[in-house]
Design a protein around this motif. Structure first.
Motif, mmCIF file in Angstrom:
data_model
loop_
_atom_site.group_PDB
_atom_site.id
_atom_site.type_symbol
_atom_site.label_atom_id
_atom_site.label_comp_id
_atom_site.label_asym_id
_atom_site.label_seq_id
_atom_site.Cartn_x
_atom_site.Cartn_y
_atom_site.Cartn_z
ATOM 1 N N MET A 1 79.191 10.817 -20.745
ATOM 2 C CA MET A 1 78.168 11.795 -20.690
ATOM 3 C C MET A 1 77.316 12.207 -21.928
ATOM 4 S SD MET A 1 78.412 13.402 -17.806
ATOM 5 C CE MET A 1 77.679 14.918 -18.073
ATOM 6 N N PRO A 34 49.410 -27.085 -16.806
ATOM 7 C CA PRO A 34 49.067 -28.442 -15.996
ATOM 8 C C PRO A 34 47.710 -28.331 -15.354
ATOM 9 C CG PRO A 34 51.108 -27.242 -15.005
ATOM 10 C CD PRO A 34 50.644 -26.240 -16.311
ATOM 11 N N ARG A 35 47.112 -27.158 -15.361
ATOM 12 C CA ARG A 35 45.570 -26.952 -14.919
ATOM 13 C C ARG A 35 44.909 -27.608 -16.155
ATOM 14 N NH1 ARG A 35 43.998 -21.326 -13.595
ATOM 15 N NH2 ARG A 35 44.897 -21.849 -11.502
ATOM 16 N N ALA A 38 44.929 -31.336 -15.874
ATOM 17 C CA ALA A 38 44.406 -31.942 -14.550
ATOM 18 C C ALA A 38 43.082 -32.132 -15.036
ATOM 19 C CB ALA A 38 44.542 -31.151 -13.506
ATOM 20 N N TYR A 39 42.461 -31.055 -15.719
ATOM 21 C CA TYR A 39 40.890 -31.108 -16.102
ATOM 22 C C TYR A 39 40.791 -31.977 -17.100
ATOM 23 C CZ TYR A 39 39.163 -27.433 -13.397
ATOM 24 O OH TYR A 39 38.462 -26.736 -12.356
ATOM 25 N N PHE A 42 40.894 -35.727 -15.425
ATOM 26 C CA PHE A 42 39.831 -35.808 -14.543
ATOM 27 C C PHE A 42 38.504 -36.354 -15.258
ATOM 28 C CE2 PHE A 42 37.320 -35.689 -10.689
ATOM 29 C CZ PHE A 42 36.144 -35.056 -11.297
ATOM 30 N N TYR A 43 38.309 -35.765 -16.336
ATOM 31 C CA TYR A 43 37.146 -35.759 -17.060
ATOM 32 C C TYR A 43 37.203 -37.049 -17.975
ATOM 33 C CZ TYR A 43 34.794 -31.967 -14.994
ATOM 34 O OH TYR A 43 34.198 -31.243 -14.097
ATOM 35 N N ASP A 51 29.451 -41.113 -9.482
ATOM 36 C CA ASP A 51 29.675 -40.047 -8.235
ATOM 37 C C ASP A 51 28.435 -39.724 -7.762
ATOM 38 O OD1 ASP A 51 31.740 -37.154 -8.769
ATOM 39 O OD2 ASP A 51 32.234 -39.012 -7.881
ATOM 40 N N ALA A 54 27.376 -42.131 -5.137
ATOM 41 C CA ALA A 54 28.530 -42.047 -4.145
ATOM 42 C C ALA A 54 27.994 -41.093 -3.041
ATOM 43 C CB ALA A 54 29.712 -41.792 -4.410
ATOM 44 N N MET A 55 27.471 -39.845 -3.660
ATOM 45 C CA MET A 55 27.008 -38.817 -2.945
ATOM 46 C C MET A 55 25.737 -39.036 -2.185
ATOM 47 S SD MET A 55 27.985 -35.035 -4.726
ATOM 48 C CE MET A 55 28.381 -35.415 -6.572
ATOM 49 N N ALA A 58 26.277 -41.134 0.972
ATOM 50 C CA ALA A 58 27.106 -40.570 1.875
ATOM 51 C C ALA A 58 25.834 -39.451 2.669
ATOM 52 C CB ALA A 58 28.156 -39.529 1.301
ATOM 53 N N VAL A 60 24.285 -36.443 1.574
ATOM 54 C CA VAL A 60 24.509 -35.240 1.442
ATOM 55 C C VAL A 60 23.304 -34.508 0.545
ATOM 56 C CG1 VAL A 60 26.942 -34.861 2.043
ATOM 57 C CG2 VAL A 60 26.329 -35.297 -0.205
#
Lengths: 67, 171
Positions: A1, A34-35, A38-39, A42-43, A51, A54-55, A58, A60
């Motif tokens: 108690m 991880p983020r 990833a960046y 990528f770079y 790039d 390519a765009m 296409a 756009v």
């Protein structure tokens, strides 16, 4: 108690600390690192002109038609 | 100030009538109302409540209380338990025991979730009209191709999942 609040408080303080530190660690090593990786990946070898061509091809880009 | 004036007019009537009647009827001693007396309560943080659990003792219990005034070693185990039960309603073990209420609650929650699902299915089937034309497969695939052409979310998103050399989704 004796020391009912003290025992409960010790348990919950330790638990809260562990849970919050655990969440932060999991987030850092599960999502944030991880983020960033990833960046970086990528770079590392990114060629913006390739790039763009390519765009353009296409069709756009309104002011840079493929022609 | 106006409020205090009103109070003095009503002041004589602020004491309840029943208490006044009671006061005059019992030789000057006011009988305590039930709700003003201390109550018994089973609480983990109050080990010794203000009153005993059993208020009016039967003849048998009163005899036991008299026996309690003598040496306690003379009491049998059943008598000691009886004395305990006069004083307390539940033991700590009984007080802290869990119930099966969670099963009822879980069952109720799942039932109403299911009922909601039935309602939603009925609505989709009988109430709602057709979805917009932008949800057809042709439109969605043309839309996705345009997103890939624009290189939407190239790092971790949709464009990162597409293999441009093989012209298919990455495995």
């Amino acid at each position: 108690m004796r020391g009912l609040l003290a025992r409960r408080m010790k348990f919950h303080l330790l638990g809260a600390f562990l849970v919050s530190m655990g969440c932060a660690t999991l987030y850092k090593f599960g999502i944030a690192e991880p983020r960033k990786q990833a960046y970086a990946d990528f770079y590392r070898n990114y060629d913006p002109m390739k790039d763009f061509e390519a765009m353009k091809a296409a069709g756009v880009l309104e002011s840079a038609p493929p022609k | 100030m106006l409020a205090s004036r009103v109070f003095s007019l009503v002041g004589r009537r602020s004491i309840s009538t029943s208490l006044c009647l009671g006061a005059h009827g019992h030789a000057g001693v006011v009988k305590a109302e039930e709700y003003t007396l201390p109550v018994y309560a089973d609480r983990r943080d109050v080990p010794l409540p203000e009153v005993a659990f059993v208020r009016e003792l039967s003849a048998q219990q009163r005899a036991l209380k008299e026996k309690e005034k003598a040496a306690w070693s003379a009491l049998s185990v059943e008598e000691k338990v009886e004395l305990y039960r006069i004083k307390f309603n539940e033991t700590y073990a009984e007080m802290n025991k869990g119930t099966n209420e969670w099963k009822t609650i879980l069952g109720g929650v799942l039932f109403f979730l299911g009922l909601t699902g039935v309602i939603l299915i009925w609505q989709k089937n009988f109430m709602y009209g057709p979805v917009p034309h932008t949800f057809t497969d042709e439109w969605v695939s043309a839309q996705t191709k345009r997103m890939l052409d624009m290189r939407v979310n190239p790092v971790q998103g949709i464009t990162a999942q597409w293999d441009f050399d093989k012209n298919e989704w990455k495995k």
